[in-house]
Design a protein around this motif. Structure first.
Motif, PDB file in Angstrom:
ATOM      1  N   PRO A 173       0.823  -1.218   0.000  1.00  0.00           N
ATOM      2  CA  PRO A 173       0.000   0.000   0.000  1.00  0.00           C
ATOM      3  C   PRO A 173       0.857   1.268   0.000  1.00  0.00           C
ATOM      4  N   ARG A 174       0.333   2.304  -0.586  1.00  0.00           N
ATOM      5  CA  ARG A 174       1.072   3.563  -0.707  1.00  0.00           C
ATOM      6  C   ARG A 174       1.487   4.123   0.664  1.00  0.00           C
ATOM      7  N   PRO A 175       0.623   4.132   1.696  1.00  0.00           N
ATOM      8  CA  PRO A 175       1.067   4.660   2.994  1.00  0.00           C
ATOM      9  C   PRO A 175       2.267   3.904   3.563  1.00  0.00           C
ATOM     10  N   TRP A 176       2.333   2.590   3.310  1.00  0.00           N
ATOM     11  CA  TRP A 176       3.485   1.821   3.788  1.00  0.00           C
ATOM     12  C   TRP A 176       4.749   2.262   3.046  1.00  0.00           C
ATOM     13  N   LEU A 177       4.629   2.483   1.751  1.00  0.00           N
ATOM     14  CA  LEU A 177       5.785   2.898   0.958  1.00  0.00           C
ATOM     15  C   LEU A 177       6.269   4.281   1.379  1.00  0.00           C
ATOM     16  N   GLU A 178       5.348   5.169   1.685  1.00  0.00           N
ATOM     17  CA  GLU A 178       5.736   6.497   2.167  1.00  0.00           C
ATOM     18  C   GLU A 178       6.490   6.383   3.495  1.00  0.00           C
TER      19      GLU A 178
END
Length: 430
Positions: A173-178
Motif C-alpha cells: 500500500p502507498r502509505p506503507w511505501l511512504e
C-alpha cells in the motif's frame, strides 16, 4: 487588559503550563518513487546510485511476525544526486549489479545488525558503514531509536505506525511505501550531526573500529533455541523439557516449510501446556486446556507423534534444566563455585561501570559482559605483572573485543586479578 490587573503567575493555583508544540512531521522532499521490480528498473537504479555522491542511506523491511524467513521484502536507498529509490528484492535472484554499482560507497544504517543479515542474503555487503544507532549509544543518548534521534537532533517527527506490518504483502500500500521512504530521508543529515559529535567527544576512533567490525558482522548461531520458549520455567522434569524441545522442533520444521512465523501455527503457551500434561493420543491433546492455535488440530498427529517419541526416550537422552555450555556459571553462583573468581569479578565490574558512567557509555559497549565474565572466571595462567596485561589483552581479542575496548579494560582486569590474589586467607594460584 487594564493597567491595574496583573497577569497570573505560573505558581498561582489553577495555572497550567502549556504543552510544548509537537515537532512537525517529516515529509518526503521528492514525489514517492515507484517500486523497482524488473531488470530494466534495477539497471536504472544502479546507474543513478553510481552517479550520486556521498554516502548511501539504506534500510530494509522484513516480515517479522508473519514469515519464517528473515529476508528483505523492501530495500530503501537515498543518495545525494540520486534521490530516493525503493527496491523489491523478491523478483531478483541476487542484487550483484547493485553491489557493483555501490563499490566502496559508505552505507548509513540505523541498527545495522538488524538489516545486514537480510541484505547480505541478497548479495549486498558494505565496505564501509556508519550506524546511527550505535553512534547514539557511544555518545550516551539515553534513547537511540531512529524516531527519537530524528526528533531530538533534527526537530522532525517520524510516523511509525507501519513498523510491524506484513511487508511480504503485494502490492504494498502507498502509505506503507511512504513510511519506508521516510526512513532514509534524513539518514545522511543525521549521520553528519552524529559524526561531528563523535569527533567533539573524542570517540571517533572508537566508532570507526565498531563500524569496521560491523562490515564483517555474522549473526551468532543460537544453540538450543527451543530453550527460549516462553513459559519454559513452569515445565517440570527432564521429560517435560524433552517434550518442549520435541514440540518446538516439530513446529519449527512446519513453519519453515510454510514460511510462516512459528507462533502462527501454535503459540509457546500451547507447547508448554502439552509438555506439562504429556497426552499420548489426539483426543487427550485437543481436549487439553491451553492447547490451541491455528495448527493445533490440523497438525495434531505431528504433535502426538512428538510426545510419544519423548515418552520412549531413555533418561540420558533427555535435556537437563541447565544447558551444557563452556560459558561461566551465573555470577550469583561464583562465590560458591570459585570464591577467588567471585572476588575478581567484584573488583573489576564496578571499575568498568564507573568508566562507562564517566564517559557516558552503556556499560555493555565498554566491554561485552560475557567477555568480562569469561576472562575473570578463567584468566590467563601467568601472574607476572609484566606479562599478564598482554595475556589479558590477547584473551579479550580472541573473544572479539575491539582494540579501544581492550585498551580501556585490560588494565582494569589485570589489576583485579592481581589484587584479588594478594588478599589474605586465599591461596595464590600459579
Amino acid at each position: 487588559m487594564s493597567q491595574d490587573t496583573a497577569p497570573a503567575s505560573p505558581e498561582e493555583p489553577g495555572e497550567t503550563t502549556p504543552e510544548p508544540e509537537p515537532a512537525p512531521l517529516l515529509e518526503l522532499r521528492d514525489p514517492l518513487p515507484e517500486v523497482i521490480d524488473t531488470d530494466q528498473g534495477l539497471a536504472r537504479l544502479c546507474t543513478a546510485i553510481a552517479a550520486g555522491s556521498g554516502p548511501l542511506a539504506l534500510d530494509a523491511e522484513r516480515a517479522s511476525g508473519y514469515r519464517y524467513s528473515n529476508r528483505a521484502y523492501l530495500i530503501q536507498m537515498r543518495r545525494e544526486g540520486a534521490g530516493t529509490w525503493l527496491l523489491d528484492p523478491v523478483p531478483f535472484e541476487n542484487l550483484a549489479p547493485l553491489q557493483e554499482a555501490l563499490g566502496e560507497t559508505e552505507w548509513i544504517l540505523h541498527a545495522a545488525t538488524q538489516d545486514l543479515p537480510c541484505l547480505g542474503a541478497e548479495g549486498l555487503t558494505p565496505h564501509r558503514l556508519f550506524d546511527t544507532e550505535l553512534a547514539g549509544r557511544l555518545l550516551g543518548y539515553p534513547k537511540v531509536g531512529l524516531a527519537t534521534l530524528v526528533e531530538e537532533l533534527l526537530g522532525r517527527r517520524l510516523k511509525k505506525e507501519h513498523s510491524a506490518v506484513d511487508w511480504s504483502t503485494r502490492p504494498l500500500p502507498r502509505p506503507w511505501l511512504e513510511y519506508a521512504a521516510l526512513d532514509v530521508e534524513v539518514l545522511v543529515e543525521l549521520r553528519d550531526i552524529l559524526a561531528a559529535e563523535l569527533v567533539e567527544a573524542g570517540k571517533q576512533e572508537w566508532a570507526e573500529q565498531e563500524f569496521a567490525a560491523l562490515c564483517h558482522f555474522v549473526p551468532a548461531e543460537r544453540a538450543e533455541a527451543w530453550r527460549r520458549t516462553s513459559g519454559l520455567h513452569r515445565v517440570r522434569g527432564r521429560r517435560g523439557l524433552g517434550a518442549v524441545r520435541a514440540l518446538w522442533e516439530a513446529r519449527d520444521s512446519l513453519a519453515q516449510k510454510r514460511d510462516v512465523t512459528p507462533s502462527r501455527i501454535i503459540p509457546d503457551s500451547a507447547i508448554t501446556a502439552a509438555a506439562g500434561a504429556m497426552p499420548t493420543d489426539r483426543n487427550a491433546l485437543l481436549g487439553l486446556k491451553g492447547f490451541h492455535g491455528r495448527g493445533a488440530e490440523r497438525y495434531a498427529s505431528t504433535w502426538v507423534s512428538a510426545l510419544r517419541a519423548v515418552a520412549d526416550l531413555p533418561e540420558d537422552d533427555l535435556p537437563t534444566r541447565t544447558p551444557r555450555t563452556d560459558a561461566p556459571p551465573a555470577p550469583r553462583a561464583w562465590a560458591d563455585k570459585d570464591p577467588l573468581a567471585a572476588r575478581r569479578l567484584e573488583r573489576a565490574r564496578p571499575e568498568v561501570a564507573a568508566y562507562a558512567e564517566q564517559h557516558h557509555l552503556p556499560v555493555e559497549n565498554v566491554l561485552t559482559p560475557d567477555y568480562l565474565r569469561r576472562v575473570l572466571w578463567k584468566p590467563p595462567s601467568t601472574r607476572d605483572p609484566e606479562r599478564l596485561p598482554a595475556a589479558v589483552a590477547e584473551r579479550l581479542a580472541e573473544y572479539g573485543a575491539r582494540p579501544w575496548q581492550i585498551e580501556i579494560t585490560a588494565p582494569i582486569i589485570t589489576a583485579a586479578i592481581l589484587a584479588s590474589e594478594r588478599e589474605p586467607g586465599e591461596e595464590t594460584t600459579s
